[in-house]
Design an enzyme around this catalytic site. Sequence first.
Site, short mmCIF file in Angstrom:
data_model
loop_
_atom_site.label_atom_id
_atom_site.label_comp_id
_atom_site.label_asym_id
_atom_site.label_seq_id
_atom_site.Cartn_x
_atom_site.Cartn_y
_atom_site.Cartn_z
CG HIS A 1 -21.95 -72.78 11.94
ND1 HIS A 1 -22.57 -72.89 13.21
CD2 HIS A 1 -22.79 -73.77 11.48
CE1 HIS A 1 -23.70 -73.69 13.49
NE2 HIS A 1 -23.62 -74.40 12.39
CG ASP B 1 -24.18 -68.48 10.52
OD1 ASP B 1 -24.83 -68.07 11.02
OD2 ASP B 1 -22.94 -69.07 10.68
#
Length: 469
Positions: free
Chosen positions: A19, A113
């Site tokens: 991520h 995200d």
Amino acid sequence: MEHGNPPHVVVLGSPGMGHFIPIVVFAGGLSRDLALSVTLIAHTGDPPSAAEQSLLRSLPDAVDLVLFPQLPAEDFTAGTKIEDRVFRTVMSSLPRLRSLLGNLAPFAALVVDPFCLDAIPVAAELGVASYVFFTSSCMSLSLAFHLHQLDASFQGEFRDLPEPVRLPGCVSVHGKDLMEPIQDRGNPVYATFLRIAERFLEAEGVLVNSFEALEPGAIKALREGSSHPPVYPVGPLIRAGSSDSGEGHECLRWLDEQPVGSVVYVSFGSGGALTRAQLYELAMGLEASRQRFLWVANRPHEHDASATFFGAESDDDDPGSFLPEGFLERTKALGLVVPRWAPQVAVLGHAATGGFVTHCGWNSTLEGLVHGVPLIAWPLYAEQKMNAVLLAEDAKVALRVEADEDGLARREEIARAIGCLMEGEEGKRLQRRARELRDAAARAMEEGGSSCMAMLDVAEKWKRQRNTQ
């Protein structure tokens, strides 16, 4: 963008290199390419790992950086899913985030995200619009949009679905190949994913790290859908070679000595781990293939395919201590094994690299495609099985390695797949397809390309949002 002060965009990312990499690349691009004012809030180790520090150094100086520490491993019981650790880390940061965003306000937008969607209500309290930067495929995004519908349509486990799942514009996916976190309805992570799927609907838009030529059907269906926020394919966004810190690495010197297109690169990413039995089969398969190889080898783990997602578990990374006896000596004329890490972008961009055995993590996938390298798909965890289906059956740029009834990919199957990729007619077709996607990816990102225009469209919305503040 050139009139007045640029819009201020706050970008929030979750823990784990899978991520961390795309959110840092995304934030850097907003500043460097669009001249936006950017604050990046990133969850890192405490202190940040060497890999995290290297990537952060690639950010433009104009990006304001705030680091939140991820929760230590001791805060979790053994066997806690990585998704649960990520969600709980983000939740624990919300009070600090609320205070920080209050001090930064007013700003044009918050971009999160997928594991930081619980921050959307915090931005809403400040009257700030939220967007999602989705760090995987449009196919996975479509699953998120349809998860509640799928949940209501079947009461058992998805792996037992009698028919494949057909998401709009996507190839069919068997239930067992849906993302791993939703495969156990009794696990708390499943309920979290259902809740997070609803959060998507609170966003003003979703930016996806994919591009038209890779997923034309899924993108078309997402654009035509009316029950979810607008979707903007803005990829492929990958690390630049300069942020990979690979200059002078021994594997690059070794690649310099190999013929063009002759080396198969084997890596299961920053988080992937194989069992000892599977590691042995892979070693013997590479040896039996008689192909040149560069293998980034991680220590085996018997129970967790994502064992190194938050960093290496052991400092003892000598491959000789966990590979088959004699393997390194027998294969030294054809292959090179490096422990734990290699400068992947530089490796994939090297002329000697002709194939990539990958776990199908989305960052690795895009890095391979951007450099025109055909793939052997070997998924391990998260949404990687879905990515493998997309790459092999839809994009047609990958071969699959098939496991036997015991869940092992045997050495004969591994040698077959590698030989097919590097020497067979199917391999030649995959090489041509990989080059097509490489060229299409470059066109998407250049001025006037589909991904470039999508990003400019969103930036214009942020500019208008700034003007209303």
